[in-house]
Design an enzyme around this catalytic site. Structure first.
Site, PDB file in Angstrom:
ATOM      1  N   ASP A   1      11.615 -13.111   0.402  1.00  0.00           N
ATOM      2  CA  ASP A   1      11.332 -12.192  -0.706  1.00  0.00           C
ATOM      3  C   ASP A   1      11.668 -12.825  -2.058  1.00  0.00           C
ATOM      4  OD1 ASP A   1      10.457 -10.221   1.035  1.00  0.00           O
ATOM      5  OD2 ASP A   1      12.408  -9.249   1.162  1.00  0.00           O
TER       6      ASP A   1
ATOM      7  N   GLU B   1       4.357  -2.666   2.562  1.00  0.00           N
ATOM      8  CA  GLU B   1       5.599  -2.717   1.797  1.00  0.00           C
ATOM      9  C   GLU B   1       5.535  -3.879   0.808  1.00  0.00           C
ATOM     10  OE1 GLU B   1       8.693  -3.279   4.633  1.00  0.00           O
ATOM     11  OE2 GLU B   1       8.030  -5.267   5.232  1.00  0.00           O
TER      12      GLU B   1
END
Length: 383
Positions: free
Chosen positions: A53, A231
């Protein structure tokens, strides 16, 4: 019995025993390939950093990369391919938010305004809606301490979690966008359950606007399904359009939980709208609220697996926009901590983003081996 006959019987018994080994210990497995081998999707530019991420900010002629991890570590480099040097961490101690994993926040997003840096971060645990999005600030990117301002939104438990849409959504994976016309700031968030949402921020960016009755809109949704794997949203702006990017599919722990069906792993999708609040459609005109989303980047060449956790860095007159993300390099491994930084420059085809070729990864061939409890891939160079 003659000695030679006894030896022959012993060999026969051993062969039978080997043939009766459990399948999980087979010496010559023939499982199907679990990763994509298409060459229609370009390879990435290699970022030369292990990261999950990633979030990249360009400031003072350098790239600063923030990633999920202990106290949110961040790094500095003169270009996207590194070398990267760790500057410090956002936190020296646990988050002030008593929710989720307080020592290891997820998915940071850092934004600069008037010399102040705002880092939005997630506290949660896998498979849970007991989550929170917090924010910390600093005036320097030199390892100096940041100020933790606590939670903006909570779901599952905690103050404000009983307010719609926090009663049905999941407060993870925050990202940020400003209305290009008004300058109004918005926080995008969400995952699975009811997918991706957007709420307006207060003028100081340290809380959401009207928290007792937030002006929330839903950005994406997969109807008629109980499993809604969307997401990690990001929103960018280019030439009159706002783009909602997101990760679709299964993300993590492949080395422990096994691999999903081919194509069900993480891939990067997008939709666009003329308005910052939508509605957003994909290239085929399908609403993101009806399960739409155009695939921009996915597993490829047998070398890149499950790309996601993305961001888009705006370009300028001399540099195109950059799509960056983490991915699993199949020659390195499939554990979460082995995820790598990758990036591609973007071009726009009739207003739709398309990735450009990256630096070639050495041509590889894969041999699939089976070890007890999970699949592993061994990559042999054929260059």
């Amino acid at each position: 019995m003659h000695r030679s006959s006894l030896l022959l019987l012993l060999i026969t018994a051993l062969v039978a025993l080997v043939g009766a080994r459990p399948a999980s210990q087979s010496l010559t497995p023939t499982p199907p390939q679990v990763y994509e081998t298409t060459d229609k999707i370009p390879l990435p530019n290699v970022g030369n950093l292990q990261v999950h991420d990633p979030n990249v900010v360009y400031w003072d002629d350098h790239y600063y990369l923030f990633k999920g991890g202990w106290h949110i570590p961040y790094y500095k480099a003169s270009n996207m391919s590194g070398p990267w040097t760790q500057v410090g961490t956002v936190f020296d101690v646990e988050s002030v938010i008593h929710q989720g994993n307080r020592s290891r926040p997820w998915a940071p997003t850092t934004i600069e305004r008037n010399g102040t840096f705002y880092c939005f971060y997630t506290l949660s645990t896998h498979g849970s809606r007991n989550s929170a999005i917090g924010v910390a600030t600093s005036s320097k990117l030199d390892g100096s301490p940041w100020t933790d301002h606590g939670a903006l939104i909570r779901t599952g438990q905690g103050n404000g979690s009983d307010v719609w849409p926090f009663t049905i959504s999941n407060a993870i994976d925050a990202s940020f966008i400003r209305d290009n016309a008004t300058g109004k700031a918005y926080l995008n968030y969400g995952s699975y359950w009811q997918d991706i949402w957007q709420v307006p921020l207060s003028d100081d960016w340290l809380s959401i606007e009207t928290p007792a009755k937030p002006d929330a809109v839903q950005l994406s949704f997969i109807p008629h399904e109980t499993f809604r794997p969307e997401e990690g949203s990001w929103m960018s702006y280019h030439d009159g359009y706002y783009y909602v990017w997101f990760s679709h599919g299964k993300c993590c722990s492949f080395d422990v939980r096994g691999f999903p069906a081919r194509g069900d792993e993480y891939n990067i999708r997008v939709g666009r709208s003329r308005a910052v609040r939508g509605p957003f459609v994909d290239r085929d005109g399908k609403l993101l609220l009806d399960g739409g989303g155009t695939i921009v980047y996915a597993s490829n060449h047998g070398a890149v697996y499950a790309p996601g956790g993305l961001g888009v860095m705006p370009g300028n007159s001399s540099t195109p926009d950059i799509l960056y993300y983490h991915y699993l390099n199949t020659s390195i491994g499939f554990a979460d901590e082995q995820a790598q930084l990758g990036y591609n420059y973007l071009k726009y085809d009739n207003g739709w983003p398309v990735v450009l070729d990256g630096i070639d990864i050495k041509s590889s061939a894969a041999i699939i081996s089976r070890s007890p409890g999970w699949w592993s891939l061994m990559i042999l160079s054929v260059a």
